[in-house]
Scaffold this active site. Structure first.
Site, short mmCIF file in Angstrom:
data_model
loop_
_atom_site.label_atom_id
_atom_site.label_comp_id
_atom_site.label_asym_id
_atom_site.label_seq_id
_atom_site.Cartn_x
_atom_site.Cartn_y
_atom_site.Cartn_z
N HIS A 21 0.80 -1.24 0.00
CA HIS A 21 0.00 0.00 0.00
C HIS A 21 0.83 1.28 0.00
O HIS A 21 0.28 2.37 -0.08
CB HIS A 21 -0.95 0.01 1.19
CG HIS A 21 -0.26 0.24 2.50
ND1 HIS A 21 0.58 -0.69 3.05
CD2 HIS A 21 -0.26 1.29 3.32
CE1 HIS A 21 1.06 -0.20 4.18
NE2 HIS A 21 0.57 0.99 4.36
N LEU A 24 3.43 2.92 -5.69
CA LEU A 24 2.68 3.67 -6.70
C LEU A 24 1.26 3.13 -6.85
O LEU A 24 0.28 3.87 -6.74
CB LEU A 24 3.45 3.58 -8.04
CG LEU A 24 2.80 4.12 -9.29
CD1 LEU A 24 2.66 5.63 -9.22
CD2 LEU A 24 3.62 3.74 -10.53
N VAL A 25 1.14 1.82 -7.06
CA VAL A 25 -0.18 1.23 -7.31
C VAL A 25 -0.97 1.09 -6.01
O VAL A 25 -2.13 1.50 -5.93
CB VAL A 25 -0.03 -0.16 -7.97
CG1 VAL A 25 -1.37 -0.86 -8.08
CG2 VAL A 25 0.61 -0.02 -9.35
N GLY A 26 -0.35 0.54 -4.98
CA GLY A 26 -1.05 0.29 -3.72
C GLY A 26 -1.60 1.57 -3.11
O GLY A 26 -2.74 1.59 -2.63
N SER A 117 2.61 -7.40 -15.44
CA SER A 117 3.28 -6.29 -16.11
C SER A 117 3.32 -6.58 -17.60
O SER A 117 3.30 -7.74 -18.02
CB SER A 117 4.71 -6.21 -15.57
OG SER A 117 5.53 -5.51 -16.47
N SER A 118 3.43 -5.51 -18.40
CA SER A 118 3.49 -5.73 -19.85
C SER A 118 4.82 -6.36 -20.27
O SER A 118 4.94 -6.86 -21.38
CB SER A 118 3.28 -4.41 -20.61
OG SER A 118 4.23 -3.45 -20.20
N CYS A 119 5.81 -6.39 -19.36
CA CYS A 119 7.10 -6.98 -19.75
C CYS A 119 7.08 -8.51 -19.72
O CYS A 119 8.06 -9.16 -20.06
CB CYS A 119 8.24 -6.43 -18.93
SG CYS A 119 8.20 -6.96 -17.24
N TYR A 146 12.49 -10.07 -13.76
CA TYR A 146 11.20 -9.56 -13.26
C TYR A 146 10.05 -10.24 -14.02
O TYR A 146 9.06 -10.67 -13.41
CB TYR A 146 11.17 -8.05 -13.47
CG TYR A 146 9.92 -7.37 -13.03
CD1 TYR A 146 9.65 -7.18 -11.68
CD2 TYR A 146 9.00 -6.87 -13.96
CE1 TYR A 146 8.49 -6.53 -11.27
CE2 TYR A 146 7.85 -6.22 -13.56
CZ TYR A 146 7.60 -6.05 -12.22
OH TYR A 146 6.46 -5.40 -11.82
N LYS A 150 6.92 -12.58 -12.63
CA LYS A 150 5.51 -12.23 -12.87
C LYS A 150 4.78 -13.36 -13.61
O LYS A 150 3.61 -13.65 -13.31
CB LYS A 150 5.41 -10.93 -13.67
CG LYS A 150 5.79 -9.70 -12.85
CD LYS A 150 4.78 -9.45 -11.75
CE LYS A 150 5.05 -8.21 -10.94
NZ LYS A 150 4.13 -8.06 -9.82
N ASN A 175 3.13 0.37 -18.74
CA ASN A 175 3.99 1.24 -17.90
C ASN A 175 3.14 2.27 -17.17
O ASN A 175 2.35 2.97 -17.81
CB ASN A 175 5.01 1.98 -18.78
CG ASN A 175 6.02 1.04 -19.41
OD1 ASN A 175 5.71 -0.10 -19.74
ND2 ASN A 175 7.24 1.50 -19.57
N HIS A 189 11.69 4.38 -13.44
CA HIS A 189 11.31 4.23 -14.84
C HIS A 189 11.51 5.57 -15.56
O HIS A 189 11.78 6.59 -14.94
CB HIS A 189 9.85 3.77 -14.95
CG HIS A 189 9.67 2.34 -14.62
ND1 HIS A 189 9.21 1.91 -13.40
CD2 HIS A 189 9.91 1.23 -15.35
CE1 HIS A 189 9.16 0.60 -13.40
NE2 HIS A 189 9.59 0.14 -14.56
N TRP A 212 18.44 8.68 -21.82
CA TRP A 212 19.14 7.41 -22.09
C TRP A 212 18.69 6.81 -23.41
O TRP A 212 17.53 6.91 -23.80
CB TRP A 212 18.84 6.39 -20.99
CG TRP A 212 19.39 6.73 -19.64
CD1 TRP A 212 20.18 7.80 -19.31
CD2 TRP A 212 19.15 6.01 -18.43
NE1 TRP A 212 20.44 7.78 -17.97
CE2 TRP A 212 19.83 6.70 -17.41
CE3 TRP A 212 18.44 4.85 -18.11
CZ2 TRP A 212 19.81 6.26 -16.07
CZ3 TRP A 212 18.40 4.41 -16.78
CH2 TRP A 212 19.10 5.12 -15.79
#
Ligand code: GDP
Length: 318
Positions: A21, A24-26, A117-119, A146, A150, A175, A189, A212
């Site tokens: 919690h 970012l998401v929590g 995740s999209s990765c 990662y 997932k 993302n 990120h 980068w």
């Protein structure tokens, strides 16, 4: 054993454990659940409960008996952190998700939402990437550890559904960005990194800002407030082990993203390219037709989301 309450949707009175919690998401999810009138939220700080510890997590679930779980806890990071720390990204994520998913089943949790995740999708998946692309090709090496963790989480949830009739669902966000993101230049990120860099460059009156890679890769960005709205939508309406992509359906090159961020922040200098840094996967755009067909779509467009995040950054990080 089939879970008898499988078909009951999530209700305002349900005790909901939000794992992670502070992230970012929590943190966005807790805010939104409170706004939406979910009154029984359960959270634990890292100092109170180490999610990697299976025995502690098991005891916690037996004591608290949450009805619903959202697994938003994960070790996350940008391209550099992912690439530099594969042991931590693989091992810690496996530990956390294994403990929580198992304890959720053992203690009789009615519904669990696992966030991927999209990765997880192959490096050269068709674009936009449909859910069916999972496990059809080799992964992008910079975030393979990662992604493997997932994928294992998705498969564990699906295995609990198939073998024991649990109601465990999995969503794959693109993302993300927004308040409470990580703005550390080495581990974050791209979007929060460029926001901070543009802000610093403007403050210090610098002539250039270093980005980068080549600027050519394309990424899709979703504001976390949209993501958590989608999570609540799925908790209330979706009961299938098949994964669901969550995105906005549009991508942008890193160069255009950098220009947009500079515009929002008000930095008028030049962009410089550090091509010693990796580009990562060339493109990552999710096919969001499934969640659209279910009846959900995003609301916050990229410029507005960046402006809101910059306001948050100014209030909280400067
Ligand atoms: P990815 O989506 O897993 O590749 O993770 P990131 O969000 O870290 O990086 C996305 C893309 O942005 C990559 O091509 C990076 O090389 C590029 N990028 C450009 N500048 C930065 C920066 O300052 N930080 C990060 N993390 N990425 C950057």
């Amino acid at each position: 054993m089939l879970n008898e309450t499988l078909s009951r949707s999530v209700e305002k009175t349900d005790k909901i454990f939000v794992a992670g919690h502070r992230g970012l998401v929590g943190s966005a999810l807790v805010r939104k659940l409170q706004q939406d009138g979910f009154a029984e939220l359960l959270v634990r700080d890292r100092s109170q409960l180490d999610l990697r510890n299976e025995a502690d997590v098991g005891r916690f679930f037996e004591q608290e008996k949450p009805a619903v779980v959202v697994l938003a806890a994960a070790k996350v990071g940008g391209i550099k952190a992912n690439n530099d720390l594969p042991v931590e990204f693989l091992h810690e994520n496996l530990q956390m998700q294994n403990s929580v998913i198992r304890a959720a089943y053992e203690s009789g949790v009615r519904k669990l939402l696992f966030l991927g995740s999209s990765c997880i999708y192959p490096k050269h998946a068709p674009q936009p990437i449909p859910e069916s692309a999972l496990l059809t090709g080799a992964l992008e090496p910079t975030n393979e550890a990662y992604a493997i963790a997932k994928i294992a989480g998705i498969k564990l949830c699906q295995a609990y559904v198939r073998e024991y009739g649990a109601n465990f669902i999995s969503a794959m966000p693109t993302n993300l960005y927004g308040p409470n993101d990580n703005f550390d230049l080495l581990s974050s990120h791209v979007l929060p990194a460029l926001l901070r860099k543009a802000h610093t460059a403007k403050q210090e009156g610098n002539r250039e800002l270093v980005v980068w890679g080549s600027g050519q890769p394309r990424r899709e960005f979703l504001h976390v407030d949209d993501l958590v709205a989608a999570c609540i939508f799925l908790l209330e309406k979706y009961d299938s082990p098949e994964i669901v992509n969550i995105g906005c359906g549009e991508d942008i090159s890193i160069q255009k993203l950098a220009e947009l961020i500079c515009d929002v922040v008000g930095f008028r200098g030049e962009l410089a390219w550090d091509t010693t840094k990796p580009d990562g996967t060339p493109r990552k755009l999710l096919d969001v037709s499934k969640i659209h067909a279910l009846g959900w779509r995003h609301r916050i467009e990229l410029r507005e989301g960046i402006a809101r995040t910059y306001e948050w950054f100014l209030r909280n990080k400067t």
